[in-house]
Design an enzyme around this catalytic site. Sequence first.
Site, PDB file in Angstrom:
ATOM      1  N   GLY A 182     -32.497   3.767 -55.989  1.00  0.00           N
ATOM      2  CA  GLY A 182     -31.971   4.807 -55.110  1.00  0.00           C
ATOM      3  C   GLY A 182     -33.023   5.459 -54.244  1.00  0.00           C
ATOM      4  O   GLY A 182     -32.697   6.206 -53.322  1.00  0.00           O
ATOM      5  N   GLN A 219     -46.592  -0.073 -54.162  1.00  0.00           N
ATOM      6  CA  GLN A 219     -46.577   0.584 -52.850  1.00  0.00           C
ATOM      7  C   GLN A 219     -48.000   0.608 -52.287  1.00  0.00           C
ATOM      8  O   GLN A 219     -48.895   0.009 -52.850  1.00  0.00           O
ATOM      9  CB  GLN A 219     -45.989   1.994 -52.965  1.00  0.00           C
ATOM     10  CG  GLN A 219     -44.492   2.033 -53.285  1.00  0.00           C
ATOM     11  CD  GLN A 219     -43.603   1.580 -52.122  1.00  0.00           C
ATOM     12  OE1 GLN A 219     -44.076   1.283 -51.015  1.00  0.00           O
ATOM     13  NE2 GLN A 219     -42.299   1.515 -52.379  1.00  0.00           N
ATOM     14  N   GLY A 225     -41.774  -1.278 -49.782  1.00  0.00           N
ATOM     15  CA  GLY A 225     -42.412  -0.727 -48.587  1.00  0.00           C
ATOM     16  C   GLY A 225     -42.763  -1.744 -47.530  1.00  0.00           C
ATOM     17  O   GLY A 225     -43.574  -1.473 -46.639  1.00  0.00           O
ATOM     18  N   CYS A 269     -22.810 -28.032 -44.514  1.00  0.00           N
ATOM     19  CA  CYS A 269     -22.521 -26.874 -45.369  1.00  0.00           C
ATOM     20  C   CYS A 269     -21.179 -27.045 -46.081  1.00  0.00           C
ATOM     21  O   CYS A 269     -20.179 -27.384 -45.442  1.00  0.00           O
ATOM     22  CB  CYS A 269     -22.508 -25.603 -44.521  1.00  0.00           C
ATOM     23  SG  CYS A 269     -22.126 -24.118 -45.479  1.00  0.00           S
ATOM     24  N   CYS A 297     -17.057 -23.942 -42.899  1.00  0.00           N
ATOM     25  CA  CYS A 297     -17.552 -25.189 -42.297  1.00  0.00           C
ATOM     26  C   CYS A 297     -16.660 -26.395 -42.621  1.00  0.00           C
ATOM     27  O   CYS A 297     -16.540 -27.304 -41.813  1.00  0.00           O
ATOM     28  CB  CYS A 297     -18.981 -25.459 -42.763  1.00  0.00           C
ATOM     29  SG  CYS A 297     -20.168 -24.238 -42.143  1.00  0.00           S
ATOM     30  N   HIS A 337     -20.046 -18.221 -45.412  1.00  0.00           N
ATOM     31  CA  HIS A 337     -20.968 -19.243 -44.913  1.00  0.00           C
ATOM     32  C   HIS A 337     -22.420 -18.792 -45.073  1.00  0.00           C
ATOM     33  O   HIS A 337     -23.266 -19.556 -45.567  1.00  0.00           O
ATOM     34  CB  HIS A 337     -20.708 -19.556 -43.436  1.00  0.00           C
ATOM     35  CG  HIS A 337     -21.860 -20.288 -42.819  1.00  0.00           C
ATOM     36  ND1 HIS A 337     -22.063 -21.645 -43.006  1.00  0.00           N
ATOM     37  CD2 HIS A 337     -22.916 -19.840 -42.099  1.00  0.00           C
ATOM     38  CE1 HIS A 337     -23.191 -21.996 -42.408  1.00  0.00           C
ATOM     39  NE2 HIS A 337     -23.726 -20.924 -41.850  1.00  0.00           N
TER      40      HIS A 337
END
Length: 375
Positions: free
Chosen positions: A94, A189, A216, A304, A309, A335
């Site tokens: 969060g 970080q 980061g 695919c 597809c 997709h």
Amino acid sequence: MTEFGFELMATDGAARRGRVTTAHGQIDTPAFMPVGTAGTVKAMLPQSVAGTGAQIVLGNTYHLMLRPGAERVDRLGGLHKFMDWPGPILTDSGGFQVMSLAEIRKITEDGVRFRSHVDGSYHTLTPERSIEIQNLLDADITMAFDECTPYPATEKQARDSMELSMRWAKRSKDAFEDRPGCGLFGIVQGSVYENQRLESAQALKEIGFHGYAVGGLAVGEGQQLMFDTLDYTCPALPADKPHYLMGVGKPGDIVGAVARGIDMFDCVLPTRSGRNGQAWTRRGPVNVKNARHVDDPRPLDDACPCPACTQFSRAYLNHLVKAGEILAMMLITWHNLTYYQQLMADLRSAIEGGTFDEYVAQFNALNEEGDIPPL
């Protein structure tokens, strides 16, 4: 009883092929985690997500604590049952959302007090509360609470932020409740400053985590600077633990990060693009809205296996997007997630076979070639 673990099965240069074991199943790495921020991967049914090859999805502490509430999810049997996803779930702490979404926020040593972007109510998120929420959600992988350092940041801004995150990492570890098959990841970080990244990695190793994330990045610094940061950060992470690059990214970012030793990824790009008429293919991005597709009977990508597809033409997808039909969002998202999972499977095979460099060369060549010529 399942123990959380990571097995390194093959390497090719710095690229790694591994397997993470969790309470709700195994994750083959390199792995891409579709983002299910609020308890759903947008425009997809859970079984459809699994059908693309995804083994793990991501949920988010900030969004789920605000709506419907972590305690409510817990009463209803945990996030796996609530969203009907039987496989592993990683929950973001969060921290990033508090920095980017909260209307008003105040950061102190204790945590962050913020006003909800949903209803304006005030909340406090501390390392302890973040870990508690992720425990209530029954996350297989819990993330330490951190401050996502903005970019650009001065060396002092980055250091203050990184050192605060390391203190919060220790509190996150202390608050983490050991559960069979569940792990806690620390987050490196330090912005784009090498000495700070290395200090952060060392601090996390001393605390001790089940896995190590790089946070980061992909916040505006550009691909080359991101790769440069990974070049010195990844070797500083324990080789016997999974490495997770948060919030990345485009297929080319993923391939470059795998080459530098990253095992796990998440990003909203394939789902967000899918809702906006952009398809990702072996030949790069395709704008389905473009007029060139109006009369094109060919599939988006003839290699695919997804429904978009195998069952529909570019012309039909173009029509759906222009008509604003919900099916357009569903099919292109399906997709894109299929393409991302195919990419990860190809990367795993290349590492296993010792052909990673050749695969990367082919990947780059196809991308440079671009989409198939118009009819």
